[in-house]
Design an enzyme around this catalytic site. Structure first.
Site, PDB file in Angstrom:
ATOM      1  N   ARG A 231     -50.091   3.798  37.898  1.00 47.55           N
ATOM      2  CA  ARG A 231     -49.865   2.715  38.101  1.00 47.55           C
ATOM      3  C   ARG A 231     -49.439   2.580  39.306  1.00 47.55           C
ATOM      4  O   ARG A 231     -48.057   3.590  40.021  1.00 47.55           O
ATOM      5  CB  ARG A 231     -49.310   1.590  36.671  1.00 47.55           C
ATOM      6  CG  ARG A 231     -50.437   1.227  36.034  1.00 47.55           C
ATOM      7  CD  ARG A 231     -50.751   0.016  36.515  1.00 47.55           C
ATOM      8  NE  ARG A 231     -52.060  -0.046  35.468  1.00 47.55           N
ATOM      9  CZ  ARG A 231     -53.556   0.444  34.658  1.00 47.55           C
ATOM     10  NH1 ARG A 231     -53.602   1.642  35.854  1.00 47.55           N
ATOM     11  NH2 ARG A 231     -54.133   0.259  34.133  1.00 47.55           N
ATOM     12  N   GLU A 260     -53.152  -3.696  45.713  1.00 46.50           N
ATOM     13  CA  GLU A 260     -54.443  -2.889  45.859  1.00 46.50           C
ATOM     14  C   GLU A 260     -55.176  -4.369  45.792  1.00 46.50           C
ATOM     15  O   GLU A 260     -55.187  -5.376  44.853  1.00 46.50           O
ATOM     16  CB  GLU A 260     -54.391  -2.272  44.253  1.00 46.50           C
ATOM     17  CG  GLU A 260     -54.106  -1.468  44.140  1.00 46.50           C
ATOM     18  CD  GLU A 260     -54.035  -0.384  42.493  1.00 46.50           C
ATOM     19  OE1 GLU A 260     -55.177  -0.718  42.251  1.00 46.50           O
ATOM     20  OE2 GLU A 260     -53.369   0.308  41.949  1.00 46.50           O
ATOM     21  N   HIS A 279     -58.378   3.591  43.508  1.00 49.30           N
ATOM     22  CA  HIS A 279     -57.902   3.172  41.413  1.00 49.30           C
ATOM     23  C   HIS A 279     -59.767   3.963  40.892  1.00 49.30           C
ATOM     24  O   HIS A 279     -60.354   3.001  40.427  1.00 49.30           O
ATOM     25  CB  HIS A 279     -57.593   1.998  41.542  1.00 49.30           C
ATOM     26  CG  HIS A 279     -57.252   2.003  40.159  1.00 49.30           C
ATOM     27  ND1 HIS A 279     -55.940   0.701  40.536  1.00 49.30           N
ATOM     28  CD2 HIS A 279     -57.188   2.281  39.398  1.00 49.30           C
ATOM     29  CE1 HIS A 279     -55.879   0.710  38.924  1.00 49.30           C
ATOM     30  NE2 HIS A 279     -56.573   2.067  38.162  1.00 49.30           N
TER      31      HIS A 279
HETATM   32  N1  LIG Z   1     -56.000   5.739  37.560  1.00 44.70           N
HETATM   33  C1  LIG Z   1     -56.790   5.354  36.324  1.00 44.70           C
HETATM   34  O1  LIG Z   1     -57.679   4.701  37.137  1.00 44.70           O
HETATM   35  C2  LIG Z   1     -55.896   4.724  35.238  1.00 44.70           C
HETATM   36  C3  LIG Z   1     -57.082   5.242  33.847  1.00 44.70           C
HETATM   37  C4  LIG Z   1     -56.328   4.747  33.055  1.00 44.70           C
HETATM   38  C5  LIG Z   1     -54.825   5.129  33.078  1.00 44.70           C
HETATM   39  N2  LIG Z   1     -53.970   4.866  33.720  1.00 44.70           N
HETATM   40  C6  LIG Z   1     -53.160   4.959  33.548  1.00 44.70           C
HETATM   41  O2  LIG Z   1     -52.230   5.995  33.476  1.00 44.70           O
HETATM   42  C7  LIG Z   1     -51.350   5.973  32.582  1.00 44.70           C
HETATM   43  C8  LIG Z   1     -51.753   6.257  31.441  1.00 44.70           C
HETATM   44  O3  LIG Z   1     -52.200   6.099  30.192  1.00 44.70           O
HETATM   45  P1  LIG Z   1     -52.660   6.591  29.018  1.00 44.70           P
HETATM   46  O4  LIG Z   1     -53.982   6.795  28.663  1.00 44.70           O
HETATM   47  O5  LIG Z   1     -52.095   7.973  28.587  1.00 44.70           O
HETATM   48  O6  LIG Z   1     -51.000   6.053  27.401  1.00 44.70           O
HETATM   49  P2  LIG Z   1     -50.880   6.280  26.689  1.00 44.70           P
HETATM   50  O7  LIG Z   1     -50.345   5.157  26.382  1.00 44.70           O
HETATM   51  O8  LIG Z   1     -51.957   7.377  25.746  1.00 44.70           O
HETATM   52  O9  LIG Z   1     -49.496   7.291  26.998  1.00 44.70           O
HETATM   53  C9  LIG Z   1     -48.395   6.498  28.003  1.00 44.70           C
HETATM   54  C10 LIG Z   1     -47.707   7.240  27.615  1.00 44.70           C
HETATM   55  O10 LIG Z   1     -46.597   7.138  28.424  1.00 44.70           O
HETATM   56  C11 LIG Z   1     -45.334   7.092  27.303  1.00 44.70           C
HETATM   57  N3  LIG Z   1     -43.906   6.329  27.550  1.00 44.70           N
HETATM   58  C12 LIG Z   1     -44.023   4.881  27.830  1.00 44.70           C
HETATM   59  N4  LIG Z   1     -42.434   4.556  28.702  1.00 44.70           N
HETATM   60  C13 LIG Z   1     -42.241   5.677  29.371  1.00 44.70           C
HETATM   61  C14 LIG Z   1     -41.221   6.292  29.912  1.00 44.70           C
HETATM   62  N5  LIG Z   1     -40.009   4.969  29.861  1.00 44.70           N
HETATM   63  N6  LIG Z   1     -40.984   7.171  30.124  1.00 44.70           N
HETATM   64  C15 LIG Z   1     -41.552   8.237  30.025  1.00 44.70           C
HETATM   65  N7  LIG Z   1     -42.819   8.089  29.190  1.00 44.70           N
HETATM   66  C16 LIG Z   1     -42.974   6.494  28.655  1.00 44.70           C
HETATM   67  C17 LIG Z   1     -45.479   6.268  26.270  1.00 44.70           C
HETATM   68  O11 LIG Z   1     -44.569   6.970  25.367  1.00 44.70           O
HETATM   69  C18 LIG Z   1     -46.928   7.149  26.342  1.00 44.70           C
HETATM   70  O12 LIG Z   1     -47.124   8.579  25.597  1.00 44.70           O
HETATM   71  C19 LIG Z   1     -51.005   4.436  31.931  1.00 44.70           C
HETATM   72  O13 LIG Z   1     -49.763   3.389  33.313  1.00 44.70           O
HETATM   73  C20 LIG Z   1     -51.996   3.789  32.814  1.00 44.70           C
HETATM   74  O14 LIG Z   1     -52.811   2.191  32.533  1.00 44.70           O
HETATM   75  C21 LIG Z   1     -54.611   4.709  34.872  1.00 44.70           C
END
Ligand SMILES: NC(=O)c1ccc[n+]([C@@H]2O[C@H](COP(=O)([O-])OP(=O)(O)OC[C@H]3O[C@@H](n4cnc5c(N)ncnc54)[C@H](O)[C@@H]3O)[C@@H](O)[C@H]2O)c1
Length: 314
Positions: A231, A260, A279
């Site tokens: 993000r 963005e 993105h």
């Molecule tokens: N670039 C893109 O187009 C795109 C697409 C999908 C997801 N994302 C982003 O990717 C990220 C991860 O997505 P995901 O599907 O793996 O989610 P997920 O919920 O499966 O995993 C996120 C992990 O982050 C951990 N977490 C929470 N707070 C934390 C902290 N302070 N320090 C370290 N770890 C922490 C959680 O425990 C969890 O295991 C999210 O921010 C999501 O919005 C981006």
């Protein structure tokens, strides 16, 4: 039968699944907030991706709304607290786009260490810059993964496959869970000081906003690389530009930005050792189908059986 509004472009399999289950579905992508506010009161369910901002004002007009389904993982475009107060469930579909994002992470890492973007540009401009484009390899290097959820784990598995060591930091998982998912658990400072590549896969929250800043760059290995496909706002972009300029970092790649679309005066755009994408982490054919199927199936199961899969404010 529940009435569903899909307020963004989504794979056609999503409305098809709702219709097959007997739901009424309207697809109205690109509505302005005021237009959405006029019609939201008619609907029991709302399907969004990342463009629709589900604000407290919108929720105040949503008299019949029971659930907002996010086709994707991030719910930072939804006022979850206001939804909870309005007794509206918020549901996401984590994991469904994990592979798409993880493959982009590796695409960006390979592009950084082999100068693929510059190499292709100079080739097309008629230059043959073999010496300038000498690179490094990923084999044998250490990657630090911050956030070891669906995407972080997929990145970890792929990194192992190409012979990298994987460190992971995730305060919501215990060490055994991290080890079982193929990484060595590490404290944040160890990730910063011990990684050749640092990749972010955690949500943006008040605690994580700006977490990667001048203070953290100072703790990183000289010549490390940073990748942010999670993000915008997790990384302080001015500080990153400084770390790239003074050579503290060898390079950085970002798919997400604090503002963005990216503004033309963003300091990163002027730097040769920065590459970016607009993105598109989850913008693959496969991920789009996966999230569209998942959000429809989860919402149908919620309306039909009260199933709570993916509900973030249960
Ligand atoms: N670039 C893109 O187009 C795109 C697409 C999908 C997801 N994302 C982003 O990717 C990220 C991860 O997505 P995901 O599907 O793996 O989610 P997920 O919920 O499966 O995993 C996120 C992990 O982050 C951990 N977490 C929470 N707070 C934390 C902290 N302070 N320090 C370290 N770890 C922490 C959680 O425990 C969890 O295991 C999210 O921010 C999501 O919005 C981006």
């Amino acid at each position: 039968m529940p009435k569903i509004l899909i307020s963004e472009k989504i794979d056609p399999v999503c409305p098809q699944l709702f219709q097959e289950a007997g739901f009424q579905v309207d697809i109205k992508p690109g509505l302005e907030l005021d237009e959405l506010m006029k019609i939201i009161g008619e609907y029991d369910g709302l399907v969004v991706r990342s463009a629709t901002k589900v604000t407290a004002d919108l929720l105040a007009k949503a008299a019949n709304l029971k659930i907002v389904g996010r086709a994707g993982a991030g719910v930072d475009t939804i006022d979850v607290a206001a939804a909870t107060a309005a007794n509206v469930k918020v549901m996401n579909t984590p994991g469904q786009n994990a592979n798409g994002v993880a493959e982009l992470v590796f695409g960006l890492m390979f592009a950084l260490v082999r100068h693929i973007v510059d190499g292709c540009s100079s080739l097309k401009e008629g230059r043959w810059e073999k010496n300038k484009l000498a690179g490094t390899e990923l084999l044998g290097k250490t990657i630090g993964v911050i956030g070891y959820g669906a995407i972080g784990r997929r990145v970890g598995a792929m990194a192992q496959g190409i012979g990298m060591s994987v460190l992971a930091y995730d305060p919501y998982l215990n060490e055994n869970q991290i080890r079982a998912a193929g990484a060595r658990p590490a404290a944040l400072d160890e990730i910063y000081s011990g990684s050749d590549f640092i990749t972010l896969h955690l949500p943006k929250t008040p605690e994580t906003t700006n977490m990667i800043c001048a203070e953290t760059f100072a703790k990183m290995k000289p010549g490390a690389y940073l990748i942010n496909c999670a993000r915008g706002g997790l990384v302080n972009e001015d500080d990153l530009a400084g770390a790239l300029k003074d050579g503290k970092l060898a390079g950085a790649a970002m798919d997400v930005f604090s503002k963005e679309p990216l503004e033309a005066n963003n300091p990163l755009l002027a730097l040769d050792n920065f590459i970016g994408m607009p993105h598109v982490g989850a913008s693959t054919a496969e991920s789009q189908v996966n999230v569209a199927v998942a959000v429809a199936k989860q919402m149908i199961a919620y309306f039909q059986k009260g199933a709570m899969e993916g509900v973030v404010n249960a």
